[in-house]
Design a protein around this motif. Structure first.
Motif, PDB file in Angstrom:
ATOM      1  N   LEU A 233       5.463  15.105   2.469  1.00 47.06           N
ATOM      2  CA  LEU A 233       5.005  13.863   3.135  1.00 47.06           C
ATOM      3  C   LEU A 233       4.832  12.740   1.846  1.00 47.06           C
ATOM      4  O   LEU A 233       5.014  11.512   2.181  1.00 47.06           O
ATOM      5  N   GLU A 234       4.336  13.126   0.912  1.00 43.22           N
ATOM      6  CA  GLU A 234       3.892  11.967  -0.162  1.00 43.22           C
ATOM      7  C   GLU A 234       5.654  11.691  -0.694  1.00 43.22           C
ATOM      8  O   GLU A 234       5.815  10.278  -0.761  1.00 43.22           O
ATOM      9  N   GLN A 235       6.532  12.572  -0.759  1.00 39.93           N
ATOM     10  CA  GLN A 235       8.032  11.992  -1.133  1.00 39.93           C
ATOM     11  C   GLN A 235       8.481  10.831  -0.045  1.00 39.93           C
ATOM     12  O   GLN A 235       8.901   9.784  -0.360  1.00 39.93           O
ATOM     13  N   THR A 236       8.011  11.092   1.155  1.00 36.50           N
ATOM     14  CA  THR A 236       8.518  10.329   2.459  1.00 36.50           C
ATOM     15  C   THR A 236       7.818   9.082   2.327  1.00 36.50           C
ATOM     16  O   THR A 236       8.442   8.091   2.190  1.00 36.50           O
ATOM     17  N   ALA A 237       6.479   9.188   1.959  1.00 40.32           N
ATOM     18  CA  ALA A 237       5.430   8.165   1.698  1.00 40.32           C
ATOM     19  C   ALA A 237       6.060   7.132   0.846  1.00 40.32           C
ATOM     20  O   ALA A 237       6.209   5.924   0.844  1.00 40.32           O
ATOM     21  N   ARG A 238       6.661   7.779  -0.263  1.00 44.01           N
ATOM     22  CA  ARG A 238       6.928   6.941  -1.494  1.00 44.01           C
ATOM     23  C   ARG A 238       8.239   6.435  -1.017  1.00 44.01           C
ATOM     24  O   ARG A 238       8.416   5.174  -1.485  1.00 44.01           O
ATOM     25  N   GLN A 239       9.191   7.035  -0.371  1.00 43.73           N
ATOM     26  CA  GLN A 239      10.339   6.126   0.008  1.00 43.73           C
ATOM     27  C   GLN A 239      10.315   5.241   0.916  1.00 43.73           C
ATOM     28  O   GLN A 239      10.691   4.049   0.846  1.00 43.73           O
ATOM     29  N   ILE A 240       9.274   5.373   1.738  1.00 44.68           N
ATOM     30  CA  ILE A 240       8.985   4.133   2.743  1.00 44.68           C
ATOM     31  C   ILE A 240       8.217   2.875   1.903  1.00 44.68           C
ATOM     32  O   ILE A 240       8.647   1.667   2.462  1.00 44.68           O
ATOM     33  N   ARG A 241       7.563   3.149   1.033  1.00 45.61           N
ATOM     34  CA  ARG A 241       6.992   2.137   0.204  1.00 45.61           C
ATOM     35  C   ARG A 241       7.725   1.590  -0.851  1.00 45.61           C
ATOM     36  O   ARG A 241       7.760   0.236  -0.886  1.00 45.61           O
ATOM     37  N   GLU A 242       8.795   2.003  -1.226  1.00 45.55           N
ATOM     38  CA  GLU A 242       9.949   1.685  -1.863  1.00 45.55           C
ATOM     39  C   GLU A 242      10.720   0.429  -1.246  1.00 45.55           C
ATOM     40  O   GLU A 242      11.287  -0.391  -1.863  1.00 45.55           O
ATOM     41  N   ILE A 243      10.865   0.836   0.115  1.00 42.14           N
ATOM     42  CA  ILE A 243      11.554  -0.182   0.903  1.00 42.14           C
ATOM     43  C   ILE A 243      10.567  -1.401   1.566  1.00 42.14           C
ATOM     44  O   ILE A 243      11.052  -2.362   2.522  1.00 42.14           O
ATOM     45  N   GLY A 244       9.162  -1.315   0.908  1.00 42.36           N
ATOM     46  CA  GLY A 244       8.263  -2.350   1.388  1.00 42.36           C
ATOM     47  C   GLY A 244       7.414  -1.945   2.498  1.00 42.36           C
ATOM     48  O   GLY A 244       6.831  -3.012   3.131  1.00 42.36           O
ATOM     49  N   GLY A 245       7.419  -0.725   2.853  1.00 42.09           N
ATOM     50  CA  GLY A 245       7.136  -0.336   4.206  1.00 42.09           C
ATOM     51  C   GLY A 245       5.259   0.195   3.955  1.00 42.09           C
ATOM     52  O   GLY A 245       5.115   0.240   2.822  1.00 42.09           O
ATOM     53  N   THR A 246       4.718   0.484   4.996  1.00 40.45           N
ATOM     54  CA  THR A 246       3.376   0.959   5.023  1.00 40.45           C
ATOM     55  C   THR A 246       3.547   2.465   5.523  1.00 40.45           C
ATOM     56  O   THR A 246       4.030   2.601   6.713  1.00 40.45           O
TER      57      THR A 246
ATOM     58  N   TRP B 264      13.423   4.538   8.899  1.00 39.30           N
ATOM     59  CA  TRP B 264      14.133   3.483  10.101  1.00 39.30           C
ATOM     60  C   TRP B 264      13.140   2.851  10.733  1.00 39.30           C
ATOM     61  O   TRP B 264      13.124   1.598  10.936  1.00 39.30           O
ATOM     62  N   LEU B 265      11.845   3.321  11.034  1.00 39.11           N
ATOM     63  CA  LEU B 265      10.786   2.482  11.511  1.00 39.11           C
ATOM     64  C   LEU B 265      10.091   1.886  10.801  1.00 39.11           C
ATOM     65  O   LEU B 265       9.885   0.509  11.087  1.00 39.11           O
ATOM     66  N   ALA B 266       9.746   2.320   9.660  1.00 43.83           N
ATOM     67  CA  ALA B 266       9.252   1.535   8.668  1.00 43.83           C
ATOM     68  C   ALA B 266      10.254   0.130   8.081  1.00 43.83           C
ATOM     69  O   ALA B 266       9.846  -0.978   7.873  1.00 43.83           O
ATOM     70  N   ALA B 267      11.482   0.424   8.092  1.00 44.31           N
ATOM     71  CA  ALA B 267      12.314  -0.852   7.770  1.00 44.31           C
ATOM     72  C   ALA B 267      12.478  -1.625   9.037  1.00 44.31           C
ATOM     73  O   ALA B 267      12.481  -2.932   8.741  1.00 44.31           O
ATOM     74  N   ASP B 268      11.961  -1.264  10.116  1.00 45.87           N
ATOM     75  CA  ASP B 268      11.984  -2.087  11.363  1.00 45.87           C
ATOM     76  C   ASP B 268      10.443  -2.580  11.352  1.00 45.87           C
ATOM     77  O   ASP B 268      10.285  -3.617  12.531  1.00 45.87           O
ATOM     78  N   GLY B 269       9.719  -2.808  10.614  1.00 45.62           N
ATOM     79  CA  GLY B 269       8.301  -3.335  10.466  1.00 45.62           C
ATOM     80  C   GLY B 269       7.212  -2.519  10.935  1.00 45.62           C
ATOM     81  O   GLY B 269       6.143  -2.951  10.843  1.00 45.62           O
ATOM     82  N   ALA B 270       7.405  -1.097  11.257  1.00 46.18           N
ATOM     83  CA  ALA B 270       6.409  -0.392  11.616  1.00 46.18           C
ATOM     84  C   ALA B 270       5.424   0.224  10.299  1.00 46.18           C
ATOM     85  O   ALA B 270       6.193   0.446   9.462  1.00 46.18           O
ATOM     86  N   ALA B 271       4.305   0.295  10.868  1.00 52.07           N
ATOM     87  CA  ALA B 271       3.397   0.798   9.834  1.00 52.07           C
ATOM     88  C   ALA B 271       3.414   2.552  10.202  1.00 52.07           C
ATOM     89  O   ALA B 271       3.506   2.696  11.553  1.00 52.07           O
ATOM     90  N   VAL B 272       4.047   3.411   9.290  1.00 53.03           N
ATOM     91  CA  VAL B 272       4.201   4.720   9.681  1.00 53.03           C
ATOM     92  C   VAL B 272       3.208   5.796   9.322  1.00 53.03           C
ATOM     93  O   VAL B 272       2.800   5.650   8.006  1.00 53.03           O
ATOM     94  N   SER B 273       2.922   6.843  10.131  1.00 50.59           N
ATOM     95  CA  SER B 273       1.994   7.716   9.618  1.00 50.59           C
ATOM     96  C   SER B 273       2.884   9.204   9.465  1.00 50.59           C
ATOM     97  O   SER B 273       3.372   9.574  10.748  1.00 50.59           O
TER      98      SER B 273
END
Length: 154
Positions: free
Chosen positions: A26-39, A8-17
């Protein structure tokens, strides 16, 4: 941070740690974020220690440049009747659910205040991070009350 909140935060433009012990998740979550164009930044850490929590926050701010919002979503719930619970399980829940939350919050506060970030999220609630409000440790008492109430209900 929960996967849903991170996305949700990544979709709103946030870079997420994302920080936790289980690198695979963690890697699975990061992959999902990157798939929607997030950091997404993956920070493997056992947040039950103050030094590890501080290092996770420092890694985040060094890599991403600042910290605007903190989401404390780590936690475990070991179910069963209180009278049968192993004391080691209670210690584990307190270490993760209470101490971990407090260590990360303490490490993050200077960065939140410096960046103008004003909120910490956790447990579905949003809290303002203002100077001069000294109630953080006091609110930890709600954990004690919840535990006592649950044991009495059993």
């Amino acid at each position: 941070m929960s996967r849903m909140r991170a996305a949700w935060l990544a979709a709103d433009g946030a870079a997420v740690s994302v920080a936790a012990r289980r690198t695979d998740r963690l890697e699975q979550t990061a992959r999902q974020i990157r798939e929607i164009g997030g950091t997404a930044l993956v920070v493997p850490a056992d947040l039950t220690g103050a030094a590890a929590a501080a290092e996770a926050v420092d890694t985040t701010t060094r890599t991403l440049g600042r910290l605007d919002t903190l989401v404390n979503a780590a936690g475990v719930m070991l179910n069963g009747p209180s009278e049968e619970a192993l004391l080691g399980e209670w210690d584990r829940m307190v270490d993760i659910n209470l101490r971990g939350l407090m260590y990360v919050t303490r490490a993050a506060l200077p960065h939140l205040l410096a960046s103008g970030g004003r909120h910490a999220l956790g447990g579905g609630r949003r809290h303002r991070c203002d100077r001069g409000v000294a109630a953080g440790v006091h609110h930890a008492g709600s954990a004690v009350l919840g535990c006592r109430a649950g044991a009495y209900r059993e």
